[in-house]
Design an enzyme around this catalytic site. Structure first.
Site, short mmCIF file in Angstrom:
data_model
loop_
_atom_site.label_atom_id
_atom_site.label_comp_id
_atom_site.label_asym_id
_atom_site.label_seq_id
_atom_site.Cartn_x
_atom_site.Cartn_y
_atom_site.Cartn_z
CG ASN A 289 104.37 16.22 137.98
OD1 ASN A 289 105.28 15.33 138.09
ND2 ASN A 289 103.14 16.02 138.07
NE ARG B 232 102.66 13.82 141.64
CZ ARG B 232 101.99 13.22 140.85
NH1 ARG B 232 101.68 13.74 139.87
NH2 ARG B 232 101.66 11.84 141.21
#
Ligand code: ADP
Length: 392
Positions: free
Chosen positions: A7, A88
């Site tokens: 992420n 992500r």
């Protein structure tokens, strides 16, 4: 199956290593923080939260951060037992409504839509490219925050501008989709299909905050729109603003586009209104002594309550309300204040259950079940990736 989740934010990269067998297990989790700011931190801990690495060094840019991460990972796991890397990705544009195996074509599509998320997509693309460099044959999957909302009804997606803007991508996308998907899956496990297919509003209240109205497991509308700056008041984002304010700021106050972006994304919201902090805990601590801290907290709750009412109208009523993310999971005070005027919708909060952060905080026989659920976007990425690879 071993899946690494990445992420990649503007000043931090968070990672998780998941074992996805009969049971889901978080093997390692870590982060690289303060990228581009002095005094960077590189931390990894194991499944028992025992620190494996805790390095304090300057990390000038994302390339350095990714090199640090992958070199460490290769040393830690020399046989490379990794099966896939899940990224992500904040925006999938109009095209992507499900997670995608990353191919040169997908990467090229992402580069084409950088203008839709210029603060996020470049870092995410860098992380994908670094993964290809350090693990050339690795399966990589993009998990989009917008994907869950791509099936929203047309009226929830269009904005009232001339048609040609819509064709060039100016529509409402919605975000936090991975969080909503995770909560829905957990709700289905906890409460069954009837509840999970009913009328649900999920309030994801973290630094970034949004709500989604869900019916039959599908997003019907959400508070964020074209960008994650819309909707609710957030830690440093303004949420919805009268568009005339932007025109005024440009024409009368002489704000240039970059200053306007900085204002609405980083200087507004709780921070802007309080002038003290962007952090809800800080503001709750100071609200008795600082009038602007109190007003910021009140505005956050007032706007959240107002949006909740609007989403209930979209659904024609609400049966389940879920609070999630940092503020939603932890602050009984905020949950109570958001719900206090919503009795007309059947929303009631039991004070004892609420202050105990119980999983159901509504009274026994209430018509609306009000729940507190922990979200886990990284695990949702690992689940998506696991499912996608198994399906291939
Ligand atoms: P992010 O969107 O960055 O993932 P989080 O979901 O961690 O953020 O939420 C951060 C917010 O949650 C901060 O405003 C923090 O003050 C708030 N928060 C965390 N714990 C509490 C608490 N006990 N009471 C009130 N607010 C809290």
């Amino acid at each position: 199956m071993r899946i690494l989740t990445i992420n990649s934010g503007s000043s931090s990269i968070k990672v998780g290593l998941y074992e996805m067998g009969e049971k889901e297990r978080l093997v390692l989790s870590g982060s690289i923080q303060r990228i581009g700011i002095k005094a960077g931190i590189f931390q990894i801990s194991d499944s028992n939260k025992k620190t494996i690495i805790d390095k304090h060094i300057d990390i000038p840019d994302h390339d350095t951060a990714l090199k640090l991460l992958f070199n460490w990972l290769k040393q830690y796991d020399p046989g490379s037992n990794l099966d896939a890397v899940a990224h992500r990705v904040v925006h999938g544009g109009k095209k992507y409504s499900t997670p995608q195996r990353i191919t040169p074509a997908v990467l090229s599509d992402l580069k084409q839509i950088i203008h839709l998320a210029p603060d996020h997509l470049p870092h995410e693309i860098k992380a994908i490219q670094a993964t290809s460099y350090y693990y050339p044959d690795m399966i990589q999957v993009a998990c989009f925050d917008t994907a869950f909302h791509r099936q929203m009804p047309q009226l929830a997606k269009i904005v009232a501008l001339p048609r040609h803007y819509q064709h060039s991508g100016v529509i409402r996308y919605g975000f936090h989709g991975l969080s909503y998907e995770y909560i829905l899956q957990e709700l289905r496990k906890e409460a069954g299909d009837e509840v999970a297919d009913g009328r649900i509003i999920i309030a994801h209240l973290g630094n970034g905050a949004s709500m989604a109205a869900i019916r039959h497991g599908k997003s019907m509308d959400t508070t964020m729109g074209f960008t994650p700056a819309g909707g609710l008041v957030m830690s440093t984002r303004s949420g919805d603003l009268d568009p005339g304010i932007l025109v005024y700021l440009i024409e009368e106050q002489g704000l240039r586009p970059s200053a306007l972006n900085e204002l609405i994304n980083h200087q507004a919201g709780l921070l802007g209104v309080s002038g003290i902090s962007s952090d809800m805990r800080d503001l709750l601590d100071k609200e008795d002594s600082e009038i602007h801290a109190r007003e910021a907290v009140e505005l956050f709750c007032y706007q959240a309550s107002k949006h909740l009412g609007a989403l209930a109208a979209v659904l024609g009523g609400v049966e389940t309300l879920v609070f999630s993310a940092g503020i939603g999971e932890n602050s009984s005070v905020i949950r109570q204040r958001i719900c206090q005027n919503l009795a007309f919708l059947g929303i009631h909060v039991d004070p004892e259950r609420n202050s105990a952060n119980a999983s159901i905080i509504s009274p026994e026989k209430a018509t609306v079940s009000v729940r507190v659920m922990k979200t886990d976007e990284d695990l949702m990425m690992a689940r998506h990736t696991n499912t996608l690879i198994k399906g291939e």
